[in-house]
Design a protein around this motif. Structure first.
Motif, PDB file in Angstrom:
ATOM      1  N   ASP B   9      14.853 -26.768  22.250  1.00 18.04           N
ATOM      2  CA  ASP B   9      13.800 -27.702  22.458  1.00 18.04           C
ATOM      3  C   ASP B   9      13.274 -28.180  21.152  1.00 18.04           C
ATOM      4  O   ASP B   9      12.999 -29.150  20.986  1.00 18.04           O
ATOM      5  CB  ASP B   9      12.774 -26.935  22.946  1.00 18.04           C
ATOM      6  CG  ASP B   9      13.241 -26.527  24.498  1.00 18.04           C
ATOM      7  OD1 ASP B   9      13.567 -27.383  25.248  1.00 18.04           O
ATOM      8  OD2 ASP B   9      12.943 -25.170  24.735  1.00 18.04           O
ATOM      9  N   LEU B  10      13.057 -27.422  20.131  1.00 16.48           N
ATOM     10  CA  LEU B  10      12.740 -27.620  18.859  1.00 16.48           C
ATOM     11  C   LEU B  10      13.716 -28.595  18.057  1.00 16.48           C
ATOM     12  O   LEU B  10      13.149 -29.663  17.502  1.00 16.48           O
ATOM     13  CB  LEU B  10      12.326 -26.479  17.973  1.00 16.48           C
ATOM     14  CG  LEU B  10      11.799 -26.609  16.647  1.00 16.48           C
ATOM     15  CD1 LEU B  10      10.587 -27.426  16.467  1.00 16.48           C
ATOM     16  CD2 LEU B  10      11.663 -25.596  15.661  1.00 16.48           C
ATOM     17  N   ILE B  11      14.553 -28.387  18.083  1.00 16.35           N
ATOM     18  CA  ILE B  11      15.711 -28.934  17.645  1.00 16.35           C
ATOM     19  C   ILE B  11      15.821 -30.523  17.968  1.00 16.35           C
ATOM     20  O   ILE B  11      15.784 -31.306  17.371  1.00 16.35           O
ATOM     21  CB  ILE B  11      17.234 -28.424  17.569  1.00 16.35           C
ATOM     22  CG1 ILE B  11      17.202 -26.993  16.627  1.00 16.35           C
ATOM     23  CG2 ILE B  11      18.121 -29.203  16.998  1.00 16.35           C
ATOM     24  CD1 ILE B  11      18.570 -26.176  16.674  1.00 16.35           C
ATOM     25  N   ILE B  14      13.270 -32.644  16.713  1.00 15.99           N
ATOM     26  CA  ILE B  14      13.528 -32.934  15.587  1.00 15.99           C
ATOM     27  C   ILE B  14      14.583 -34.170  15.349  1.00 15.99           C
ATOM     28  O   ILE B  14      14.290 -34.967  14.657  1.00 15.99           O
ATOM     29  CB  ILE B  14      13.980 -31.830  14.615  1.00 15.99           C
ATOM     30  CG1 ILE B  14      12.749 -30.631  14.323  1.00 15.99           C
ATOM     31  CG2 ILE B  14      14.337 -32.187  13.196  1.00 15.99           C
ATOM     32  CD1 ILE B  14      13.194 -29.306  13.919  1.00 15.99           C
ATOM     33  N   VAL B  15      15.756 -33.957  15.999  1.00 19.67           N
ATOM     34  CA  VAL B  15      16.753 -35.008  16.040  1.00 19.67           C
ATOM     35  C   VAL B  15      16.605 -36.088  17.055  1.00 19.67           C
ATOM     36  O   VAL B  15      17.450 -37.097  17.014  1.00 19.67           O
ATOM     37  CB  VAL B  15      18.304 -34.200  16.363  1.00 19.67           C
ATOM     38  CG1 VAL B  15      18.302 -33.155  15.317  1.00 19.67           C
ATOM     39  CG2 VAL B  15      18.231 -33.747  17.802  1.00 19.67           C
ATOM     40  N   ASN B  18      16.033 -39.441  15.271  1.00 23.86           N
ATOM     41  CA  ASN B  18      17.227 -40.035  14.221  1.00 23.86           C
ATOM     42  C   ASN B  18      18.046 -39.049  14.040  1.00 23.86           C
ATOM     43  O   ASN B  18      17.711 -37.719  13.668  1.00 23.86           O
ATOM     44  CB  ASN B  18      16.492 -40.187  12.899  1.00 23.86           C
ATOM     45  CG  ASN B  18      17.045 -40.570  11.710  1.00 23.86           C
ATOM     46  OD1 ASN B  18      18.328 -41.043  12.004  1.00 23.86           O
ATOM     47  ND2 ASN B  18      16.572 -40.522  10.214  1.00 23.86           N
ATOM     48  N   ASN B  19      19.567 -39.335  14.365  1.00 29.96           N
ATOM     49  CA  ASN B  19      20.482 -38.235  13.872  1.00 29.96           C
ATOM     50  C   ASN B  19      21.862 -38.910  13.532  1.00 29.96           C
ATOM     51  O   ASN B  19      21.886 -40.179  14.053  1.00 29.96           O
ATOM     52  CB  ASN B  19      20.517 -37.007  14.904  1.00 29.96           C
ATOM     53  CG  ASN B  19      21.163 -37.580  16.234  1.00 29.96           C
ATOM     54  OD1 ASN B  19      22.083 -37.952  16.177  1.00 29.96           O
ATOM     55  ND2 ASN B  19      20.320 -37.449  17.289  1.00 29.96           N
ATOM     56  N   ALA B  20      22.876 -38.243  13.025  1.00 28.15           N
ATOM     57  CA  ALA B  20      24.038 -38.918  12.720  1.00 28.15           C
ATOM     58  C   ALA B  20      24.834 -39.408  13.826  1.00 28.15           C
ATOM     59  O   ALA B  20      25.561 -40.298  13.574  1.00 28.15           O
ATOM     60  CB  ALA B  20      24.856 -38.029  11.811  1.00 28.15           C
ATOM     61  N   PHE B  21      24.464 -38.774  14.983  1.00 24.93           N
ATOM     62  CA  PHE B  21      25.225 -39.273  16.117  1.00 24.93           C
ATOM     63  C   PHE B  21      24.933 -40.429  16.825  1.00 24.93           C
ATOM     64  O   PHE B  21      25.327 -41.065  17.842  1.00 24.93           O
ATOM     65  CB  PHE B  21      25.509 -38.372  16.977  1.00 24.93           C
ATOM     66  CG  PHE B  21      26.258 -36.759  16.405  1.00 24.93           C
ATOM     67  CD1 PHE B  21      27.526 -36.890  16.131  1.00 24.93           C
ATOM     68  CD2 PHE B  21      25.585 -35.667  16.194  1.00 24.93           C
ATOM     69  CE1 PHE B  21      28.283 -35.943  15.545  1.00 24.93           C
ATOM     70  CE2 PHE B  21      26.079 -34.959  15.417  1.00 24.93           C
ATOM     71  CZ  PHE B  21      27.530 -34.607  15.251  1.00 24.93           C
ATOM     72  N   PHE B 106      25.426 -31.370  20.903  1.00 17.64           N
ATOM     73  CA  PHE B 106      25.619 -30.568  19.543  1.00 17.64           C
ATOM     74  C   PHE B 106      24.926 -29.406  19.228  1.00 17.64           C
ATOM     75  O   PHE B 106      25.288 -28.668  18.487  1.00 17.64           O
ATOM     76  CB  PHE B 106      26.012 -31.446  18.463  1.00 17.64           C
ATOM     77  CG  PHE B 106      24.933 -32.085  18.096  1.00 17.64           C
ATOM     78  CD1 PHE B 106      24.194 -31.581  16.832  1.00 17.64           C
ATOM     79  CD2 PHE B 106      24.236 -33.320  18.473  1.00 17.64           C
ATOM     80  CE1 PHE B 106      22.911 -32.324  16.603  1.00 17.64           C
ATOM     81  CE2 PHE B 106      22.986 -33.966  18.156  1.00 17.64           C
ATOM     82  CZ  PHE B 106      22.367 -33.382  16.927  1.00 17.64           C
ATOM     83  N   PHE B 107      23.605 -29.586  19.900  1.00 21.77           N
ATOM     84  CA  PHE B 107      22.521 -28.628  19.206  1.00 21.77           C
ATOM     85  C   PHE B 107      22.423 -27.583  20.164  1.00 21.77           C
ATOM     86  O   PHE B 107      21.397 -26.540  20.053  1.00 21.77           O
ATOM     87  CB  PHE B 107      21.160 -29.035  18.889  1.00 21.77           C
ATOM     88  CG  PHE B 107      20.469 -30.176  20.081  1.00 21.77           C
ATOM     89  CD1 PHE B 107      19.804 -29.571  21.065  1.00 21.77           C
ATOM     90  CD2 PHE B 107      20.944 -31.325  19.972  1.00 21.77           C
ATOM     91  CE1 PHE B 107      19.453 -30.338  22.084  1.00 21.77           C
ATOM     92  CE2 PHE B 107      20.399 -32.239  21.055  1.00 21.77           C
ATOM     93  CZ  PHE B 107      19.565 -31.583  22.275  1.00 21.77           C
ATOM     94  N   PRO B 135      30.096 -22.041  12.293  1.00 23.51           N
ATOM     95  CA  PRO B 135      30.859 -23.356  13.138  1.00 23.51           C
ATOM     96  C   PRO B 135      32.361 -23.141  13.084  1.00 23.51           C
ATOM     97  O   PRO B 135      32.722 -23.679  14.081  1.00 23.51           O
ATOM     98  CB  PRO B 135      30.106 -24.333  12.012  1.00 23.51           C
ATOM     99  CG  PRO B 135      29.132 -23.971  11.207  1.00 23.51           C
ATOM    100  CD  PRO B 135      29.283 -22.467  11.218  1.00 23.51           C
TER     101      PRO B 135
END
Lengths: 371, 210
Positions: B9-11, B14-15, B18-21, B106-107, B135
């Motif tokens: 939930d937190l992640i 945050i993402v 804005n994130n790379a994907f 992904f998270f 990973p």
């Protein structure tokens, strides 16, 4: 419960068997808002003052011609014999005039950020560097990395073990961090715009940040890593937010030397034990200890104070839910009792009565006109 | 291992901006897509499952049946486990109706991706729960080769995605993806030669006869 441990990776990229408990700083609150605002301020502190020349646009003796000459009253360059004579000057709207509000070197270039906030942001960025999904979200190539946070045995760096770039690259590749360096290398592009002329010719991704302890690892590794594209090194005693959260985005891929990793508890202390090196510093603690909403909702503490739902999925929620009478026949009948007849006799499909309207009967008109 | 304070939930919070994907677009009402290989629908979103109406009796609510319930106090170093999965298998439902949150990204601890295999067919990548911080070993890959019939691959992929309490919500999306990938791997038929018409045809005929 025992604190979680992180295994220390050996030279071959495999866990060496040794491990170290996760330093408390990794439990610091992850606050993108704080990190972002502190980063914005800190990024401004390395700026070189610039301005236009004080004299620019004012090196002429122009005077206005006043009214009556059918030209604008802007100052005009005096004299003759050159094209410049008679041209408008000084104004920001004039060709070769002064700019609007000429920039000054005494602009407020730097931003002072309270030390507490700077420390908070740094701990927050360190904590985020241990969360694999955040590294992925930043775009780091970590799919081959053995463990996050990645801690490499300091013995690997011993005796100038990473003083040469080839050796340094080997160490990174063995532990799965090589892909991130390659990504940075392949990402090098020519910058768009004027920045090319101003010492920012290329742009490229950031790779891993290697954090070392100079007391144990020495400073040889700095030279080994510095020519790897996107790769940076940092002294664990002087961690920098600009490196830990480039662009204000959390989740930099950090490669720790085991000595640096061990030093973190001394540097940052814990939430109850003050730091040994930073004066008056306690690690910030989390406001909530459990951020998983599913767990919160499903916890016995919350479940025990909730009442059960009333009714089932089929229970009527007359006062809450509006039904569409055009789609729901029963609701339509409630609103319009004539609807059933209307439908049964196909009244919707019938044409209006055909033919012209009948003329008014003569006797009727006569009777009307009599009176 | 990350601290227990870090939940998906937190992640997500945050993402999400804005994130790379993330692929943002200004058209179509600002629709947002995701390039995450573990995202079967390519949509940037967080989903919440359908509420499930249920009325647990009081003893059921407080009783010992609730092995999945987590103590909120003293979690300084509790190990995060896949909570959603446990609730699923125990048929535990909340009076509020929110049983579990479904994600596909992904998270998350549990996620599944279907990607094309270089030699034809598809690869199914799935995450092992609770190994997020490793990973290199956190995903497993299964290849379904292109020689298999389409139906067989659908079934195999659907089973792998949805069985054993793993992401049953993504069964349909996984099958759709397999279908799309296999279609893209078909050999392209050569275009038939163009028949000449009109003046060009007459000229060609004249050239052939002379």
């Amino acid at each position: 419960m025992a604190p979680p441990t992180v295994s220390i990776i050996g030279k071959d990229g495999k866990p060496s068997g040794a491990s170290h408990p996760l330093p408390t700083v990794f439990g610091a609150p992850i606050r993108p808002d704080v990190v972002n605002s502190v980063h914005t301020g800190m990024a401004k502190n390395k700026r070189q003052p610039y301005s236009v020349s004080e004299k620019a646009g004012h090196q002429t003796s122009a005077e206005s011609w006043g009214t009556g000459r059918a030209v604008a009253r802007i100052p005009r360059v005096s004299g003759g014999g050159t094209h410049r004579a008679g041209q408008a000057a000084f104004g920001n709207m004039c060709r070769s005039g002064r700019m609007f509000a000429p920039t000054k070197i005494w602009r407020k270039w730097h931003v002072k950020i309270p030390q507490g906030q700077r420390r908070f942001a740094t701990t927050s960025a360190i904590a985020a560097s241990a969360v694999a999904p955040l590294l992925l979200a930043r775009g780091h190539q970590i799919s081959g990395v053995t463990e996050v946070p990645l801690v490499i045995d300091s013995a690997v760096f011993e005796g100038a073990g990473a003083a040469k770039t080839s050796a340094a690259f080997k160490i990174l590749t063995a532990s799965g961090a090589g892909a991130d360096v390659l990504k940075a290398k392949q990402s090098k592009k020519l910058r768009a715009g004027k920045g090319k002329l101003r010492g920012r010719r290329h742009r490229q991704r950031r790779g891993p940040l290697v954090v070392y302890d100079p007391n144990v690892d020495g400073k040889d590794l700095v030279k080994g890593f510095r020519n790897l594209p996107g790769c940076e090194t940092c002294d664990v005693y002087a961690l920098n937010l600009l490196q830990l959260a480039p662009g204000g985005h959390l989740g930099r891929f950090v490669v720790w030397s085991s000595a640096a990793f061990k030093a973190l508890d001394t540097i940052y202390g814990t939430t109850t034990k003050p730091s040994e090196l930073k004066k008056d510093f306690l690690l910030p603690s989390n406001v909530v200890s459990q951020s998983d909403l599913t767990r919160l909702i499903n916890s016995s503490e919350i479940q025990s104070v909730l009442r059960a739902t009333k009714g089932t999925a089929l229970t009527k929620r007359a006062s809450v839910q509006k039904k569409n009478p055009l789609k729901n026949k029963q609701v339509m009948l409630r609103l319009n009792p004539y609807h059933s007849t209307f439908v049964k006799e196909n009244m919707g499909q019938q044409k209006a009565e055909a033919g012209k309207p009948k003329p008014t009967p003569k006797d009727f008109l006569e009777t009307v006109h009599e009176s | 291992m990350a601290s227990p304070q870090v939940s998906s939930d937190l992640i997500w919070e945050i993402v999400r901006s804005n994130n790379a994907f993330l692929v943002k677009s200004k058209t179509s009402g600002g629709i947002q897509f995701s390039r995450d290989p573990m995202n079967l629908k390519n949509k940037h979103s967080r989903k919440v499952s359908q509420p499930i109406p249920h009325q647990p009796s009081p003893e059921q609510r407080h009783g010992s049946k609730f092995k999945g319930v987590v103590q909120l106090t003293g979690v300084a170093y509790s190990t995060p486990v896949s909570s959603t999965r446990r609730y699923e298998t125990q048929s535990y439902r909340t009076p509020l109706g929110i049983t579990k949150r479904i994600y596909e990204y992904f998270f998350l601890e549990q996620a599944v991706g279907v990607i094309p295999n270089e030699k034809g067919g598809v690869k199914v990548v799935s995450k092992k729960p609770a190994t997020q911080h490793k990973p290199a070993t956190s995903t497993t890959e299964t290849t379904f080769h292109g020689g298999k019939s389409a139906r067989n691959s659908y079934k195999a992929v659907a089973n792998q995605t949805a069985k054993n309490g793993y992401r049953a919500d993504l069964r349909e999306a996984a099958v759709q993806r397999v279908s799309a990938i296999r279609r893209s791997q078909l050999e392209v038929k050569p275009e038939p030669e163009k028949k000449l018409r009109g003046n060009a045809a007459k000229k060609a005929a004249a050239a052939a006869s002379s």
